[in-house]
Design an enzyme around this catalytic site. Structure first.
Site, mmCIF file in Angstrom:
data_model
loop_
_atom_site.group_PDB
_atom_site.id
_atom_site.type_symbol
_atom_site.label_atom_id
_atom_site.label_comp_id
_atom_site.label_asym_id
_atom_site.label_seq_id
_atom_site.Cartn_x
_atom_site.Cartn_y
_atom_site.Cartn_z
ATOM 1 N N LYS A 50 -64.458 14.494 22.092
ATOM 2 C CA LYS A 50 -64.908 15.716 21.542
ATOM 3 C C LYS A 50 -64.550 17.029 22.330
ATOM 4 C CE LYS A 50 -68.989 13.252 19.266
ATOM 5 N NZ LYS A 50 -70.357 12.862 19.475
ATOM 6 N N GLN A 94 -75.384 13.502 22.822
ATOM 7 C CA GLN A 94 -74.779 12.148 22.454
ATOM 8 C C GLN A 94 -75.710 10.940 22.480
ATOM 9 O OE1 GLN A 94 -71.290 12.008 21.579
ATOM 10 N NE2 GLN A 94 -71.809 9.956 21.306
ATOM 11 N N ASP A 117 -74.839 18.479 14.932
ATOM 12 C CA ASP A 117 -74.528 17.216 14.535
ATOM 13 C C ASP A 117 -75.526 16.882 13.154
ATOM 14 O OD1 ASP A 117 -73.232 15.330 15.898
ATOM 15 O OD2 ASP A 117 -74.384 14.858 17.573
#
Ligand code: NDP
Length: 282
Positions: A50, A94, A117
């Site tokens: 990422k 994450q 997200d």
């Protein structure tokens, strides 16, 4: 019949190119903060990828490591600081988190306009209510973008989703419902799964079961999207038996090179959109 391969790598590259051009034209540099708790090796690879992808389109990335031994209070303080920091435009934690951390509670601490997200309860709720304000989770958004790239019209299509997780199956069901698909969500307790899959115009596998979907689970001419990422004997395979199913389906996404690259592109798109919301004159 051999299916058209849904080339997620190529579609994602084009999305990233457009983002890079837009960002370069404005001369700004959005900042994505990635919080990694513990040292899960797979997570470390995802975080690195990422970071690299963000840098390639002119975005900055700040990686915040939190030891697994830390308590939730420290993590909460970190997230609140990132929420309040005007330099930070997007925040992700994450996943998966180590077992001693309560995922739902932690995701709810991220301010929803920075939740790129789209996993926070606020964004999940906005998506369910079909609000244009929702930040949509990257993987379901990537699946939809891939479908729209290859199929002319989704309206009225029967979409069957295998998997009901908060990060893939459920948001994908909301997203496809909002596109006027008729949606069936299945899971590990579903009875007669192959029968239900055979009714799908669009079949999406997101269950983490290597090559589970076989040719005789698929209606001739259906579109099959494989979200699964499984490591088998050192190779990545999806949840669909690609070699069999490509002879029955009209469209199929490969693993790797299908949904994976789309997910990264959509995370970057969400971060750029978050920046623009926070700086409306850009
Ligand atoms: P989860 O483990 O959180 O959820 C899996 C879901 O699949 C659950 O709803 C489970 O049912 C269901 N399931 C498991 N086994 C079966 C079965 N035999 N038959 C029917 N349903 C079953 O996984 P995720 O949603 O996080 O991920 C799913 C897959 O997608 C994984 O392979 C993951 O690596 C991959 N992935 C890929 C991404 C990408 O960018 N390409 C991003 C995110 C995930 P139940 O609810 O009953 O337990």
């Amino acid at each position: 019949m051999t299916a058209v391969i849904m080339n997620g790598k190529e579609v994602a590259m084009n999305i990233r190119k457009v983002l890079a051009e837009e960002i370069a034209a404005t001369g700004v540099s959005p900042l994505l903060a990635i919080v990694q708790v513990g040292d899960n090796p797979a997570s470390q690879i995802y975080v690195r990828n990422k970071h690299k992808a963000a840098a390639e389109i002119g975005m900055k990335c700040r990686i915040c490591y939190v030891p697994e031994t830390d308590d939730e209070e420290n993590l909460r303080n970190l997230l609140l600081d990132l929420n309040d920091n005007d330099d930070v435009n997007g925040i992700i934690v994450q996943l998966p988190l180590p077992q001693n951390f309560d995922e739902l509670k932690i995701l709810s601490w991220i301010k929803y306009i920075k939740d790129v997200d789209g996993f926070s309860p606020t964004n999940a709720g906005l998506l369910q209510m079909n609000s244009p304000e929702a930040v949509v989770a990257a993987t379901p958004q990537g699946v939809l973008a891939l479908l729209k790239h290859y199929l002319s019209d989704l309206r009225g299509k029967h979409a069957v989703i295998i998997g009901r997780s908060n990060i893939v199956g459920r948001p994908l069901a909301d997203l496809l419902l909002n596109q006027d698909c008729t949606v069936t969500v299945t899971h590990s307790k579903t009875v007669n799964l192959p029968d239900i899959c055979r009714q799908a115009d669009i079949l999406i596998a997101a269950c983490g079961c290597p090559k589970m979907v076989k040719a005789d689970w698929v209606k001739k001419g259906a579109c099959v999207v494989d979200v699964g990422i499984n490591r088998v004997d050192g190779h990545l395979v999806g949840d669909v038996d690609f070699d069999e199913v490509k002879e029955v389906a009209s469209y199929i996404s490969p693993v790797p090179g299908g949904v994976g690259p789309m997910t990264v592109a959509m995370l970057l798109k969400n971060t750029w959109n978050a920046y623009k919301k926070q700086h409306p004159l850009v």
